[in-house]
Design a protein around this motif. Structure first.
Motif, PDB file in Angstrom:
ATOM      1  N   VAL A   1      19.867  64.797  43.237  1.00 39.77           N
ATOM      2  CA  VAL A   1      19.898  66.160  43.763  1.00 39.77           C
ATOM      3  C   VAL A   1      20.077  66.139  45.272  1.00 39.77           C
ATOM      4  O   VAL A   1      19.845  65.123  45.936  1.00 39.77           O
ATOM      5  N   ALA A   2      20.497  67.271  45.804  1.00 38.86           N
ATOM      6  CA  ALA A   2      20.600  67.468  47.254  1.00 38.86           C
ATOM      7  C   ALA A   2      19.796  68.690  47.630  1.00 38.86           C
ATOM      8  O   ALA A   2      19.702  69.654  46.851  1.00 38.86           O
ATOM      9  N   LEU A  17      10.347  67.419  44.959  1.00 38.46           N
ATOM     10  CA  LEU A  17      11.394  66.806  44.147  1.00 38.46           C
ATOM     11  C   LEU A  17      11.344  65.290  44.259  1.00 38.46           C
ATOM     12  O   LEU A  17      11.466  64.573  43.263  1.00 38.46           O
ATOM     13  N   ALA A  18      11.170  64.809  45.499  1.00 38.36           N
ATOM     14  CA  ALA A  18      11.107  63.362  45.707  1.00 38.36           C
ATOM     15  C   ALA A  18       9.880  62.765  45.043  1.00 38.36           C
ATOM     16  O   ALA A  18       9.960  61.711  44.392  1.00 38.36           O
ATOM     17  N   LYS A  19       8.738  63.448  45.169  1.00 34.02           N
ATOM     18  CA  LYS A  19       7.505  62.928  44.571  1.00 34.02           C
ATOM     19  C   LYS A  19       7.577  62.903  43.050  1.00 34.02           C
ATOM     20  O   LYS A  19       6.882  62.101  42.408  1.00 34.02           O
ATOM     21  N   ALA A  20       8.417  63.764  42.472  1.00 35.71           N
ATOM     22  CA  ALA A  20       8.582  63.795  41.019  1.00 35.71           C
ATOM     23  C   ALA A  20       9.532  62.707  40.527  1.00 35.71           C
ATOM     24  O   ALA A  20       9.733  62.571  39.318  1.00 35.71           O
ATOM     25  N   GLU A  53      16.151  61.567  42.833  1.00 36.03           N
ATOM     26  CA  GLU A  53      16.856  60.925  43.940  1.00 36.03           C
ATOM     27  C   GLU A  53      17.378  62.037  44.854  1.00 36.03           C
ATOM     28  O   GLU A  53      18.349  62.727  44.515  1.00 36.03           O
ATOM     29  N   VAL A  54      16.750  62.204  46.008  1.00 33.07           N
ATOM     30  CA  VAL A  54      16.997  63.368  46.863  1.00 33.07           C
ATOM     31  C   VAL A  54      17.731  62.967  48.142  1.00 33.07           C
ATOM     32  O   VAL A  54      17.305  62.057  48.857  1.00 33.07           O
ATOM     33  N   THR A  55      18.813  63.682  48.425  1.00 38.43           N
ATOM     34  CA  THR A  55      19.506  63.581  49.708  1.00 38.43           C
ATOM     35  C   THR A  55      19.359  64.917  50.409  1.00 38.43           C
ATOM     36  O   THR A  55      19.623  65.972  49.810  1.00 38.43           O
ATOM     37  N   VAL A  56      18.941  64.914  51.662  1.00 38.58           N
ATOM     38  CA  VAL A  56      18.685  66.153  52.385  1.00 38.58           C
ATOM     39  C   VAL A  56      19.667  66.326  53.538  1.00 38.58           C
ATOM     40  O   VAL A  56      20.201  65.356  54.077  1.00 38.58           O
ATOM     41  N   TYR A  57      19.871  67.591  53.888  1.00 43.57           N
ATOM     42  CA  TYR A  57      20.622  67.941  55.103  1.00 43.57           C
ATOM     43  C   TYR A  57      19.862  69.040  55.810  1.00 43.57           C
ATOM     44  O   TYR A  57      19.383  69.995  55.184  1.00 43.57           O
ATOM     45  N   ASN A  58      19.771  68.924  57.121  1.00 45.06           N
ATOM     46  CA  ASN A  58      19.198  69.984  57.940  1.00 45.06           C
ATOM     47  C   ASN A  58      20.003  70.100  59.219  1.00 45.06           C
ATOM     48  O   ASN A  58      20.476  69.099  59.769  1.00 45.06           O
ATOM     49  N   TYR A 104       9.026  61.016  52.908  1.00 44.43           N
ATOM     50  CA  TYR A 104       9.293  60.981  51.476  1.00 44.43           C
ATOM     51  C   TYR A 104      10.337  59.915  51.140  1.00 44.43           C
ATOM     52  O   TYR A 104      11.017  59.393  52.007  1.00 44.43           O
ATOM     53  N   SER A 105      10.490  59.670  49.875  1.00 41.97           N
ATOM     54  CA  SER A 105      11.509  58.735  49.411  1.00 41.97           C
ATOM     55  C   SER A 105      12.813  59.498  49.232  1.00 41.97           C
ATOM     56  O   SER A 105      12.954  60.311  48.319  1.00 41.97           O
ATOM     57  N   GLY A 106      13.780  59.234  50.113  1.00 42.45           N
ATOM     58  CA  GLY A 106      15.051  59.932  50.050  1.00 42.45           C
ATOM     59  C   GLY A 106      15.920  59.522  51.211  1.00 42.45           C
ATOM     60  O   GLY A 106      15.559  58.646  51.999  1.00 42.45           O
ATOM     61  N   LYS A 107      17.071  60.150  51.329  1.00 43.60           N
ATOM     62  CA  LYS A 107      17.971  59.848  52.433  1.00 43.60           C
ATOM     63  C   LYS A 107      18.557  61.140  52.986  1.00 43.60           C
ATOM     64  O   LYS A 107      18.517  62.187  52.327  1.00 43.60           O
ATOM     65  N   SER A 108      19.109  61.050  54.187  1.00 41.73           N
ATOM     66  CA  SER A 108      19.684  62.229  54.834  1.00 41.73           C
ATOM     67  C   SER A 108      21.191  62.082  54.958  1.00 41.73           C
ATOM     68  O   SER A 108      21.738  60.972  54.905  1.00 41.73           O
ATOM     69  N   ALA A 109      21.861  63.219  55.126  1.00 40.52           N
ATOM     70  CA  ALA A 109      23.303  63.258  55.293  1.00 40.52           C
ATOM     71  C   ALA A 109      23.641  64.033  56.562  1.00 40.52           C
ATOM     72  O   ALA A 109      22.847  64.855  57.029  1.00 40.52           O
ATOM     73  N   VAL A 110      24.816  63.794  57.101  1.00 43.12           N
ATOM     74  CA  VAL A 110      25.199  64.439  58.362  1.00 43.12           C
ATOM     75  C   VAL A 110      25.878  65.785  58.149  1.00 43.12           C
ATOM     76  O   VAL A 110      26.032  66.561  59.086  1.00 43.12           O
ATOM     77  N   THR A 111      26.304  66.079  56.921  1.00 44.25           N
ATOM     78  CA  THR A 111      26.892  67.376  56.588  1.00 44.25           C
ATOM     79  C   THR A 111      26.391  67.821  55.222  1.00 44.25           C
ATOM     80  O   THR A 111      25.986  66.991  54.395  1.00 44.25           O
ATOM     81  N   PRO A 112      26.432  69.121  54.943  1.00 44.15           N
ATOM     82  CA  PRO A 112      26.089  69.580  53.594  1.00 44.15           C
ATOM     83  C   PRO A 112      26.991  68.958  52.526  1.00 44.15           C
ATOM     84  O   PRO A 112      26.518  68.606  51.438  1.00 44.15           O
ATOM     85  N   ALA A 113      28.285  68.793  52.846  1.00 40.88           N
ATOM     86  CA  ALA A 113      29.217  68.217  51.885  1.00 40.88           C
ATOM     87  C   ALA A 113      28.820  66.800  51.507  1.00 40.88           C
ATOM     88  O   ALA A 113      28.855  66.416  50.329  1.00 40.88           O
ATOM     89  N   GLU A 114      28.427  66.019  52.506  1.00 38.93           N
ATOM     90  CA  GLU A 114      28.015  64.645  52.233  1.00 38.93           C
ATOM     91  C   GLU A 114      26.756  64.614  51.371  1.00 38.93           C
ATOM     92  O   GLU A 114      26.636  63.800  50.446  1.00 38.93           O
TER      93      GLU A 114
END
Length: 287
Positions: free
Chosen positions: A3-4, A19-22, A25-30, A43-53
């Motif tokens: 999920v994103a 979501l991550a605690k459940a 596999e979470v990718t976030v963008y802010n 949390y356990s997850g990763k970030s992206a540089v754009t919403p599309a990514e």
């Protein structure tokens, strides 16, 4: 699921965390990247540089941003999630926005082989942090059934209320009811003080009777103590009430109390209370 989550404000940050605690596999963008970095450290997850990514290869993409314009940017912009979402993926929008944009995004999603739910939430920051939000949803039943096990990570209750846009319309009902309740509570606190009563004792009693509400239970003491540096900001409430009043003008609903309370919030803004909690309505009575 993969999920994103787009938008890590006071609501989105803990919702993505659930979501991550459940185990998803979470990718976030802010928009402010440092907030995404902070989330990834917590949390356990990763970030992206754009919403599309962030949305690439995600089965479900969640958005929780400020308003219609913000939503269009992160969804349909050149680097928006619709530019990269895989066929059959679902966009779940938790933004409090207009019913119009919900219907608009549902149409675009269908044209691109995607699915869409508008799913605004109620319960405030505490509800998001504790995973007990109320979620009002518009969209197709099959899509609702698909995402419910994931939404359950941070929901106390979630209900499908009709086609796209119906979730946003239900959130407007929620804000209409809150506006009147908070104004009534503000007047009650003010009256109790003016009458020389022990206001805390009064509300300790009446919150268990017919006058009781979430607002009374959670806000009477902070109103008495003149504490407003927390919670759902006046600026946000006025944004929501504008959407609601615009919709009312379109559908013919009569909202005299809501319109009046909106103007009271405008007075609170003039007092410097743009970021005060909505219970700060009591401040204008004390001037």
């Amino acid at each position: 699921m993969k999920v994103a989550f787009i938008g890590l404000g006071v609501m989105g940050y803990p919702m993505a965390g659930h979501l991550a605690k459940a185990g998803h596999e979470v990718t976030v963008y802010n928009r402010t990247a440092s907030k995404a970095d902070q989330w990834c450290q917590e949390y356990s997850g990763k970030s992206a540089v754009t919403p599309a990514e962030a949305a690439r290869d995600a089965e479900i993409v969640f958005t929780c941003v400020g308003n219609d314009d913000d939503l269009r940017q992160v969804v349909t912009g050149s680097q928006g999630v619709f530019s990269s979402m895989a066929q059959g993926a679902t966009l779940v929008d938790h933004t409090t926005a207009s019913a119009e944009i919900a219907r608009e995004l549902a149409i675009i999603a269908a044209e691109q082989g995607l699915t869409f739910l508008d799913a605004p939430v109620s319960g405030g920051q505490a509800g998001a942090e504790n995973g007990v939000l109320s979620i009002m949803i518009g969209g197709e039943p099959a899509v609702f059934e698909k995402v419910m096990p994931v939404i359950d990570c941070y929901a106390k209750s979630a209900k499908l209320l009709g086609q796209a846009g119906c979730g946003q319309l239900a959130k407007m009902v929620n804000q209409i009811c809150i506006a009147g309740l908070v104004q009534g509570l503000a007047e009650g606190v003010h009256f109790a003080k003016q009458a020389g009563l022990d206001a805390s004792a009064v509300f300790d009693v009446i919150q268990h009777g017919a006058a009781g509400s979430w607002q009374m239970t959670n806000r009477h003491q902070t109103m008495i103590d003149d504490q407003f540096d927390f919670g759902f900001a006046v600026d946000w409430m006025r944004k929501d009430l504008k959407i609601t009043l615009d919709e009312a003008r379109s559908n013919g609903a009569q909202l005299p109390v809501t319109a009046l309370v909106d103007q009271f919030y405008a007075e609170v803004q003039k007092l410097g209370g743009q970021r005060w909690d909505t219970s700060s309505l009591v401040k204008r009575l004390e001037q």
